[in-house]
Design a protein around this motif. Sequence first.
Motif, PDB file in Angstrom:
ATOM      1  N   THR A  51       5.899  -6.469  -0.095  1.00 13.48           N
ATOM      2  CA  THR A  51       5.174  -5.254   0.270  1.00 13.48           C
ATOM      3  C   THR A  51       5.768  -4.036  -0.424  1.00 13.48           C
ATOM      4  O   THR A  51       5.040  -3.130  -0.823  1.00 13.48           O
ATOM      5  N   VAL A  55       3.642  -1.287  -2.458  1.00 11.27           N
ATOM      6  CA  VAL A  55       3.591   0.125  -2.056  1.00 11.27           C
ATOM      7  C   VAL A  55       4.128   1.025  -3.166  1.00 11.27           C
ATOM      8  O   VAL A  55       3.728   2.185  -3.295  1.00 11.27           O
ATOM      9  N   GLN A  58       1.740   3.150  -5.264  1.00 13.23           N
ATOM     10  CA  GLN A  58       1.059   4.352  -4.792  1.00 13.23           C
ATOM     11  C   GLN A  58       1.383   5.570  -5.643  1.00 13.23           C
ATOM     12  O   GLN A  58       0.522   6.388  -5.933  1.00 13.23           O
ATOM     13  N   PHE A  86      -6.950   4.548  -6.280  1.00 14.53           N
ATOM     14  CA  PHE A  86      -5.966   3.756  -5.536  1.00 14.53           C
ATOM     15  C   PHE A  86      -5.895   4.247  -4.093  1.00 14.53           C
ATOM     16  O   PHE A  86      -5.937   3.455  -3.143  1.00 14.53           O
ATOM     17  N   ASN A  90      -7.067   2.106  -0.843  1.00 20.29           N
ATOM     18  CA  ASN A  90      -6.019   1.855   0.140  1.00 20.29           C
ATOM     19  C   ASN A  90      -6.399   2.414   1.505  1.00 20.29           C
ATOM     20  O   ASN A  90      -6.198   1.769   2.542  1.00 20.29           O
ATOM     21  N   SER A  97      -8.008  -3.573   8.456  1.00 19.54           N
ATOM     22  CA  SER A  97      -6.864  -4.474   8.603  1.00 19.54           C
ATOM     23  C   SER A  97      -6.781  -5.098   9.993  1.00 19.54           C
ATOM     24  O   SER A  97      -6.315  -6.239  10.141  1.00 19.54           O
ATOM     25  N   THR A 144      -5.314  -3.872  -6.497  1.00 19.87           N
ATOM     26  CA  THR A 144      -3.945  -3.691  -5.996  1.00 19.87           C
ATOM     27  C   THR A 144      -3.943  -2.892  -4.698  1.00 19.87           C
ATOM     28  O   THR A 144      -3.250  -3.241  -3.732  1.00 19.87           O
ATOM     29  N   ALA A 145      -4.729  -1.807  -4.663  1.00 20.32           N
ATOM     30  CA  ALA A 145      -4.775  -0.946  -3.481  1.00 20.32           C
ATOM     31  C   ALA A 145      -5.338  -1.676  -2.272  1.00 20.32           C
ATOM     32  O   ALA A 145      -4.876  -1.484  -1.145  1.00 20.32           O
ATOM     33  N   VAL A 148      -2.533  -3.822  -0.933  1.00 17.95           N
ATOM     34  CA  VAL A 148      -1.526  -3.003  -0.243  1.00 17.95           C
ATOM     35  C   VAL A 148      -2.061  -2.533   1.109  1.00 17.95           C
ATOM     36  O   VAL A 148      -1.316  -2.460   2.094  1.00 17.95           O
ATOM     37  N   GLY A 149      -3.366  -2.237   1.163  1.00 20.38           N
ATOM     38  CA  GLY A 149      -3.991  -1.829   2.413  1.00 20.38           C
ATOM     39  C   GLY A 149      -3.982  -2.919   3.463  1.00 20.38           C
ATOM     40  O   GLY A 149      -4.182  -2.647   4.656  1.00 20.38           O
ATOM     41  N   ASN A 443      -2.072   3.892  10.993  1.00 18.41           N
ATOM     42  CA  ASN A 443      -2.059   3.982   9.531  1.00 18.41           C
ATOM     43  C   ASN A 443      -3.236   4.793   9.002  1.00 18.41           C
ATOM     44  O   ASN A 443      -3.098   5.543   8.028  1.00 18.41           O
ATOM     45  N   GLN A 447      -3.015   8.164   6.757  1.00 19.86           N
ATOM     46  CA  GLN A 447      -3.707   8.274   5.473  1.00 19.86           C
ATOM     47  C   GLN A 447      -4.590   9.518   5.449  1.00 19.86           C
ATOM     48  O   GLN A 447      -4.622  10.249   4.449  1.00 19.86           O
TER      49      GLN A 447
END
Length: 537
Positions: A51, A55, A58, A86, A90, A97, A144-145, A148-149, A443, A447
């Motif tokens: 992780t 991260v 970012q 990104f 994310n 999630s 990728t984002a 990570v999310g 989260n 954000q």
Amino acid sequence: MIKLVASFTIKNCDYIKNGGKQMAQNKSVAFDVNGKPFNRSAMVAVLLIGTFAGVLMQTSLGTAIPTLMKDFDISFATAQQATTWFLLANGVMMPVSAFLSTRIKSKTLYNIAYALLTLGMATTAFTPADSNMWWMFLAGRIITAIAVGVTMPLMQVVMINIFPAEERGAAMGLNGIVIGLAPAIGPSLSGWILEKDHSFLGLTISNSWRTIFILPLIVIVIAFILSFFLVKNVLPTKKIKLDILSFVLAIAGFGVFLWGFTNVATDGWGDVKSVMTPIAIGLIVILVFIWRQLKMKVPFMDVSVFKNHQFTITTLAVMMTMMAMMGVEMMLPTYLQNVHGMTTLDSGLVLLPGALMMGILAPITGRAYDRIGAKRLSIVGFSILALGTLPFIFISTSTPSSFITTLYALRMFGVVMAMMPLMTMSMSVLPPNEAAHATASNNTARQVASSVVVALLTSVTQNIMNNNEPSKALQAANPLQYGSDILNASMKGFHVSFAIGFAFSIIGIILSLFMRSGRVEAYGTTNHVAIKNEKED
């Protein structure tokens, strides 16, 4: 890392229910949802390392923008899309999630997420340097984002479930290393890579922008392989049906809302088409999403967790921590580069001790929560943050960089002292079965707070600079005076942004006063909390 994780073993026997059976979990053995023992230290190490590498993405491109502009032959605004998209991808994954961690087995979800991280980083790293292939670079960043999310909030839920209540603060402190340290060192690491070739353990590290992705990619591949052997199913799952409308509302609402705020930096608050309209539409869709969740028997994201007053207060306090941190962190590199004439690498190195401070102290403050709870720590943390921010309101063009480094490190000390206990408490006031929804809500709030404060401070600072700029006539008549006035106008803008960051820390202190004292633990329902280790004030 593994030794550090191993120190957080269960001290006493702790019995947990799973499928009606009681299983003992002692200090040397942990059990998955099927009652099988597994190596908790090894699993946590894989989650933290994997992780962390994700991260890191970012903030890693901040210093690489000029290089990307040159190699791809694109404009500054186009290059900035690598960061904007990104953050958007994310951000929209945060509310999703909770459903994913409830529906999909934790091991399978990590396998998928690490596979997406591998695919996303490989796509960006090996995109041909051609303006016609920029879409491929962006696609890699978005993939990728998305990963990570998933991994970042999932790691928090896993930590809450595999550690007992008396060690939860220390566990969340480890989680803080990822959340706080990775984004903080991203610009410094990228600046170091881009400056020149480096030798490490006999290997030559190229100064290409591709290396920014290749190094974490190697780590992700290793974590991906190990995840098949060391990551276990530790979260109970349910076969719940995906509510398509809620999914669409979450993606559209938060996506459009955050997109509107990201446009403020380039278009300003007055732009109706790209700023005000997306923000308004996004806010309406989010309200519809919330209304639907409250009406559903099995919500897509259970926003009713905010009915718990302690969760709401701690989440608001976490938002203030993020906004106070961003209030200075986003402006300092610009100040150092534009006013002091530093390179991107040098400005990153000035701030590096503060970033390392967060990484070192995150586990320590987590352990402190296990002893005295969040209220006292957050009050002290916000107070230190305020004291560390106040002098920034009065810095000048001649302020020594060593003074900036010291103040910034002090601020980050305050941030980590407040943030880690607050995040732990926000999870602890709710029962474990609500951890996924609580994490998603927390989260998402963080954000949103980050996006709002970036837009707010960028616009306010730019407006003040514009209003105090000298006339163009002075540039021809007296160039030296013109340059001095431009710097003064910039400093006024920076001072106001720092003052706003100071205000957020004061609000954080006020919010902390309304928190329960001691270590707070949930029992059974969101309205039933027990206070440990300390009497009520």
